[in-house]
Motif scaffolding. Structure first.
Motif, PDB file in Angstrom:
ATOM      1  N   SER A  68      66.418  38.117  52.319  1.00 26.10           N
ATOM      2  CA  SER A  68      66.175  36.959  51.624  1.00 26.10           C
ATOM      3  C   SER A  68      66.452  37.324  50.258  1.00 26.10           C
ATOM      4  N   VAL A  69      66.192  38.411  49.494  1.00 22.54           N
ATOM      5  CA  VAL A  69      66.685  38.721  48.046  1.00 22.54           C
ATOM      6  C   VAL A  69      68.184  38.516  48.135  1.00 22.54           C
ATOM      7  N   VAL A  70      69.032  39.161  49.217  1.00 27.66           N
ATOM      8  CA  VAL A  70      70.294  38.796  49.087  1.00 27.66           C
ATOM      9  C   VAL A  70      70.578  37.644  49.064  1.00 27.66           C
ATOM     10  N   ARG A  71      70.066  36.808  49.780  1.00 28.88           N
ATOM     11  CA  ARG A  71      70.317  35.485  49.989  1.00 28.88           C
ATOM     12  C   ARG A  71      70.232  34.750  48.720  1.00 28.88           C
ATOM     13  N   GLU A  72      69.181  34.866  47.999  1.00 31.24           N
ATOM     14  CA  GLU A  72      68.828  34.204  46.716  1.00 31.24           C
ATOM     15  C   GLU A  72      69.748  34.732  45.669  1.00 31.24           C
ATOM     16  N   ALA A  73      70.243  35.877  45.802  1.00 34.71           N
ATOM     17  CA  ALA A  73      71.213  36.451  44.823  1.00 34.71           C
ATOM     18  C   ALA A  73      72.457  35.534  44.905  1.00 34.71           C
ATOM     19  N   ALA A  74      73.048  35.343  46.247  1.00 34.14           N
ATOM     20  CA  ALA A  74      74.178  34.690  46.690  1.00 34.14           C
ATOM     21  C   ALA A  74      73.896  33.333  46.181  1.00 34.14           C
ATOM     22  N   ALA A  75      72.829  32.572  46.381  1.00 36.43           N
ATOM     23  CA  ALA A  75      72.611  31.432  45.839  1.00 36.43           C
ATOM     24  C   ALA A  75      72.674  31.262  44.436  1.00 36.43           C
ATOM     25  N   ASP A  76      72.058  31.977  43.702  1.00 39.62           N
ATOM     26  CA  ASP A  76      72.172  32.193  42.318  1.00 39.62           C
ATOM     27  C   ASP A  76      73.468  32.127  41.725  1.00 39.62           C
ATOM     28  N   ILE A  77      74.483  32.999  42.266  1.00 42.17           N
ATOM     29  CA  ILE A  77      75.838  33.017  42.093  1.00 42.17           C
ATOM     30  C   ILE A  77      76.581  31.834  42.507  1.00 42.17           C
ATOM     31  N   ALA A  78      76.390  31.102  43.490  1.00 39.19           N
ATOM     32  CA  ALA A  78      77.038  29.956  44.069  1.00 39.19           C
ATOM     33  C   ALA A  78      76.398  28.568  43.029  1.00 39.19           C
ATOM     34  N   ARG A  79      75.527  28.682  42.355  1.00 40.63           N
ATOM     35  CA  ARG A  79      74.891  27.694  41.521  1.00 40.63           C
ATOM     36  C   ARG A  79      75.733  27.736  40.147  1.00 40.63           C
ATOM     37  N   ARG A  80      76.471  28.948  39.972  1.00 41.85           N
ATOM     38  CA  ARG A  80      76.944  29.282  38.741  1.00 41.85           C
ATOM     39  C   ARG A  80      78.476  28.580  38.518  1.00 41.85           C
TER      40      ARG A  80
END
Length: 527
Positions: A223-235
């Protein structure tokens, strides 16, 4: 839309199914072993009863207990004794009468024991039930009559009586069959199956719940990896590519599979940042390159336009000739600049050069001769000359020599001594200049071959300013950084072309330290 099952749910279900399957196999195996053991115990008892029945069998009337002694004696006398007594068949009997006495109805016979006797076509049988004899009916006797007399255990079902394990043997002329009721065995087996089924169900459900919680705990770093990927996708990476979110130590130090995913994610972020940084540097260099090229072309174009306007005026012939000469010289300058830019563009496109055997000494002599004609006020000399060819493109080697000598001619005063040497691997070398990569004059150079030849151009001029030594092989870098020149200076592309050509042939170029002047080494693979 159908909801997709999570990985934790799928793993917990798979774990539950595996546990349930394992328990089912164990339950089936234990049940079969228990039933086999119990039947083996019954079979052993049957063999003992079969032997005992042959030794102590008494054929007597069940109602003899109510008759007087005379009736018994009369029966015995008529039929020749108790073992041979045959009473008139009654209900449930077809001949020899009622088993009894010490052989069957006596002590030591367990409840549920069956005995069947057949002799001379007549048969009789009974079962001990609640410590009393119950005689078999004709249907049961027919079933028992069909049992093979092979002294092997058989399982038979007697309608209205139950299931029995029986052994039939022939002793002399008499067939004796003994049996034990197996309903108790079946009851024990079914009870064992029920208990194991309930326990297996509870254990499987417990394993599923515990496994689901454990799997979720182990996969929590994902889930940490998913949140990090989602943060990058929002940028918007075009504008914000700095300080991208990475996965922390909690995920990297987790289970091996999760740690590998987290490590790969962090490596991907590093690659993305590095690529974005290189892209930004490339775009900056491109903008600077376009600006410099535009400026370099603008200066001669302005001169051409100015002299063309002057030539159209009503001026004397001498002034017109001078204007035309300047137009011609500025046109030649623009042509040279354009040719150099095209050369760099071709090299940037990774176009391969020829890999031929090239003799260096003749090319060096030609370059020194041309330089002496163009600039006789300099001293041009050939130093050490290793008679070894290089592996490369002859035109490229010739252009490298021309650019290096042109650089020495343009940036040194009259009277400067310029020495060109060709050095083998055993020749003495100078130390590379700090800040300049010895393997290449620019980033990304390929490593040299194991056997190399070095072309060295050394002069005793003023040397390269310290401020630009680290950038000497970049484009549009020159000793005179001012934008206005007399039109006779360099374009700042010569050294960059030397570096690109050397790398394209698998070599390198570097600026080396010297006590005075400038020393540049071009190392190429030997043929």
């Amino acid at each position: 839309m159908t909801r997709r099952v999570s990985l934790a749910g799928r793993l917990s279900r798979a774990l539950t199914a595996c546990v349930a399957l394992a328990l089912a196999v164990m339950a089936l195996s234990s049940t079969l072993v228990m039933r086999s053991w119990m039947l083996a115990d019954v079979d052993s008892e049957l063999h003992r009863l079969s032997q005992r029945a042959d030794e102590h069998l008494d054929i007597d009337d069940a109602d003899s207990e109510d008759d007087d002694g005379e009736a018994s004696e009369a029966q015995s006398g008529e039929h020749g004794g108790a073992d041979g007594a045959i009473l008139p068949a009654g209900p449930g009997r077809r001949g020899p009468g009622n088993p009894g006495g010490p052989g069957f109805g006596g002590s030591g016979v367990a409840d549920g024991t069956l005995q069947y006797v057949s002799e001379d076509g007549e048969a009789a049988g009974a079962i001990v039930t609640n410590f009393a004899l119950r005689y078999l009916d004709d249907e049961a006797l027919e079933v028992l009559e069909s049992v093979p007399a092979d002294a092997l255990p058989h399982t038979v079902h007697l309608p209205g009586w139950g299931t029995f394990r029986v052994v039939s043997q022939v002793f002399d002329t008499r067939t004796i069959l003994v049996g034990r009721q197996t309903d108790s065995v079946d009851n024990v087996v079914w009870m064992l199956v029920a208990v194991e089924l309930v326990l297996s169900l509870c254990v499987a459900l417990g394993a599923g719940l515990i496994g689901r919680a454990w799997v979720r705990r182990e996969l929590r770093p994902l889930s940490v990896v998913r949140e990090a990927a989602a943060d990058i996708a929002r940028r918007d990476l075009a504008d914000d590519a700095q300080a991208l979110t990475r996965v922390g130590d909690a995920a990297v130090s987790g289970p091996v599979e999760v740690a590998e995913v987290a490590g790969a994610f962090n490596a991907m972020i590093d690659a993305v940042e590095d690529g974005m940084e290189r892209r930004a540097r490339s775009e900056t260099k491109l903008r600077q390159f376009v600006a410099d090229a535009s400026h370099e072309l603008r200066t001669p174009l302005a001169s051409v336009q100015g002299y063309a306007q002057l030539a159209r005026r009503d001026i004397d012939e001498a002034s017109r000739s001078q204007a035309l000469e300047r137009i011609s010289s500025e046109g030649a300058r623009m042509a040279t600049l354009v040719e150099e830019l095209l050369t760099l563009a071709r090299l940037d496109d990774d176009r391969s050069l020829a890999r031929d055997r090239v003799e260096v000494i003749p090319l060096v002599l030609d370059a020194l001769s041309d330089a002496h004609v163009l600039c006789p006020d300099h001293t041009w000399e050939l130093g050490s000359a290793a008679q070894e060819p290089v592996l490369g493109d002859e035109a490229a080697v010739r252009q490298i020599l021309t650019n290096l000598l042109t650089n020495a001619r343009v940036h040194t005063p009259a009277g400067t001594r310029v020495v060109v040497s060709v050095l083998g691997e055993d020749s003495p070398r100078l130390r590379s200049s700090p800040g300049v990569d010895e393997t290449s004059g620019a980033a990304g150079a390929r490593a040299p071959a194991s056997s190399t030849i070095t072309i060295r151009v050394a002069d005793d001029g003023p040397g390269i300013p310290e401020a630009i030594r680290e950038r000497v092989f970049d484009r549009f870098v020159r000793g005179d950084s001012s934008r206005t020149r007399d039109g006779h200076g360099s374009s700042g592309l010569g050294m960059s072309i030397v570096d690109s050509l050397a790398r394209a042939m698998g070599g390198r170029v570097c600026l080396v330290d010297s006590e005075s002047g400038t020393v540049i080494d071009v190392t190429l693979p030997s043929a």
